[in-house]
Design an enzyme around this catalytic site. Structure first.
Site, mmCIF file in Angstrom:
data_model
loop_
_atom_site.group_PDB
_atom_site.id
_atom_site.type_symbol
_atom_site.label_atom_id
_atom_site.label_comp_id
_atom_site.label_asym_id
_atom_site.label_seq_id
_atom_site.Cartn_x
_atom_site.Cartn_y
_atom_site.Cartn_z
ATOM 1 N N ASP A 102 0.862 -1.190 0.000
ATOM 2 C CA ASP A 102 0.000 0.000 0.000
ATOM 3 C C ASP A 102 0.896 1.236 0.000
ATOM 4 O O ASP A 102 1.345 1.691 -1.051
ATOM 5 C CB ASP A 102 -0.926 -0.064 1.213
ATOM 6 C CG ASP A 102 -1.994 1.019 1.218
ATOM 7 O OD1 ASP A 102 -1.881 1.960 0.412
ATOM 8 O OD2 ASP A 102 -2.934 0.952 2.022
ATOM 9 N N LYS A 131 -1.310 -1.689 -4.669
ATOM 10 C CA LYS A 131 -2.194 -0.558 -4.939
ATOM 11 C C LYS A 131 -1.512 0.401 -5.905
ATOM 12 O O LYS A 131 -0.349 0.778 -5.695
ATOM 13 C CB LYS A 131 -2.548 0.166 -3.640
ATOM 14 C CG LYS A 131 -3.641 -0.520 -2.857
ATOM 15 C CD LYS A 131 -4.219 0.378 -1.781
ATOM 16 C CE LYS A 131 -5.340 -0.351 -1.059
ATOM 17 N NZ LYS A 131 -5.869 0.437 0.073
ATOM 18 N N PHE A 152 -10.547 -0.289 -0.335
ATOM 19 C CA PHE A 152 -10.334 -1.133 0.837
ATOM 20 C C PHE A 152 -10.789 -2.549 0.532
ATOM 21 O O PHE A 152 -11.971 -2.806 0.344
ATOM 22 C CB PHE A 152 -11.077 -0.578 2.045
ATOM 23 C CG PHE A 152 -10.504 -1.075 3.333
ATOM 24 C CD1 PHE A 152 -9.704 -0.261 4.105
ATOM 25 C CD2 PHE A 152 -10.721 -2.385 3.757
ATOM 26 C CE1 PHE A 152 -9.149 -0.729 5.294
ATOM 27 C CE2 PHE A 152 -10.171 -2.863 4.930
ATOM 28 C CZ PHE A 152 -9.376 -2.032 5.699
HETATM 29 C C1 PRP Z 1 -1.025 -4.667 6.255
HETATM 30 C C2 PRP Z 1 -0.533 -5.589 5.158
HETATM 31 C C3 PRP Z 1 0.861 -5.087 4.876
HETATM 32 C C4 PRP Z 1 0.750 -3.618 5.169
HETATM 33 C C5 PRP Z 1 0.672 -2.852 3.887
HETATM 34 O O1 PRP Z 1 -0.546 -5.139 7.465
HETATM 35 O O2 PRP Z 1 -0.531 -6.944 5.574
HETATM 36 O O3 PRP Z 1 1.817 -5.692 5.721
HETATM 37 O O4 PRP Z 1 -0.445 -3.408 5.935
HETATM 38 O O5 PRP Z 1 0.539 -1.484 4.146
HETATM 39 P P1 PRP Z 1 1.699 -0.440 3.876
HETATM 40 O O6 PRP Z 1 2.309 -0.744 2.531
HETATM 41 O O7 PRP Z 1 0.969 0.860 3.887
HETATM 42 O O8 PRP Z 1 2.694 -0.565 4.989
HETATM 43 P P2 PRP Z 1 -1.220 -4.803 8.879
HETATM 44 O O9 PRP Z 1 -0.313 -3.879 9.630
HETATM 45 O O10 PRP Z 1 -2.628 -4.361 8.684
HETATM 46 O O11 PRP Z 1 -1.160 -6.218 9.597
HETATM 47 P P3 PRP Z 1 -1.733 -7.639 9.127
HETATM 48 O O12 PRP Z 1 -0.758 -8.208 8.129
HETATM 49 O O13 PRP Z 1 -1.771 -8.431 10.372
HETATM 50 O O14 PRP Z 1 -3.095 -7.409 8.502
#
Ligand code: PRP
Length: 185
Positions: A102, A131, A152
């Protein structure tokens, strides 16, 4: 659960067909090399399990758990590592696997820390979803399942408020689900 989904982005069979392609590419790229996969928990669990079983290499598997706090501004993000020590990847070829790229905050922090402290032979990044948006944190993924818009998504490991990870496909939540209070436990 299905009533909370506005539309399906990727059906299970579409995901698995794409994983066949990714696994073929990864198998060819790492043939004859000692591959260590590091899965970023929890979001990558389903992706990791289905992808790795398609890779025809005797790879090692490790995992890493982090908490990301993006703050009020994306550029102000902080990533906290939950383990006291990093996986031992000295002189190994590392493939980091995560569900979604993301802002890039999470994967950049993991990649940079491994590069700076763990002495790997190489590091590449594999994500199921990327994304398409300007990224606050510079990061390129080497293997990408699907590019998506800035919406989302949940399912196949991706959560909203820690729920919906077990949905077998990837979908977009109905807007009213975002604003509803969490169900009591
Ligand atoms: C989510 C996803 C990625 C990260 C991506 O993890 O699994 O690791 O966000 O977002 P970014 O590129 O903006 O950093 P989250 O912290 O929600 O934990 P999860 O894996 O347990 O869902």
């Amino acid at each position: 659960m299905l009533n909370d989904i506005e539309r399906t982005l990727f059906h299970e069979q579409t995901i698995l067909r794409r994983l066949d392609e990714l696994a073929t590419q990864i198998t060819a790229d790492y043939l004859g090399r000692d591959l260590t996969v590091i899965a970023v928990l929890n979001g990558s669990l389903f992706f990791m399990a289905d992808l790795l079983r398609r890779i025809q290499l005797p790879l090692r598997l490790d995992s890493i758990s982090v908490s990301s706090y993006h703050g009020g501004r994306q550029s102000a993000g902080v990533v906290t590592f939950e383990q006291a020590s990093l996986p031992d990847v000295t002189a190994r070829h590392v493939l980091i696997i995560d569900d979604i790229l993301d802002t890039g905050l999470t994967l950049r922090a993991i990649r940079d820390r491994l590069l700076n402290e763990a002495n790997p032979a190489s590091i590449r990044i594999c994500v199921l979803l990327r994304k398409e948006k300007p990224r606050a944190h510079e990061l390129e993924a080497d293997y990408v399942g699907f590019d998506i818009g800035n919406e989302f998504v949940v399912g196949y490991g991706l959560d909203f408020d820690e729920r919906y990870r077990n949905l077998p496909f990837i979908g977009v939540l109905k807007p009213e689900v975002f604003s509803a209070p969490s169900p009591s436990t």
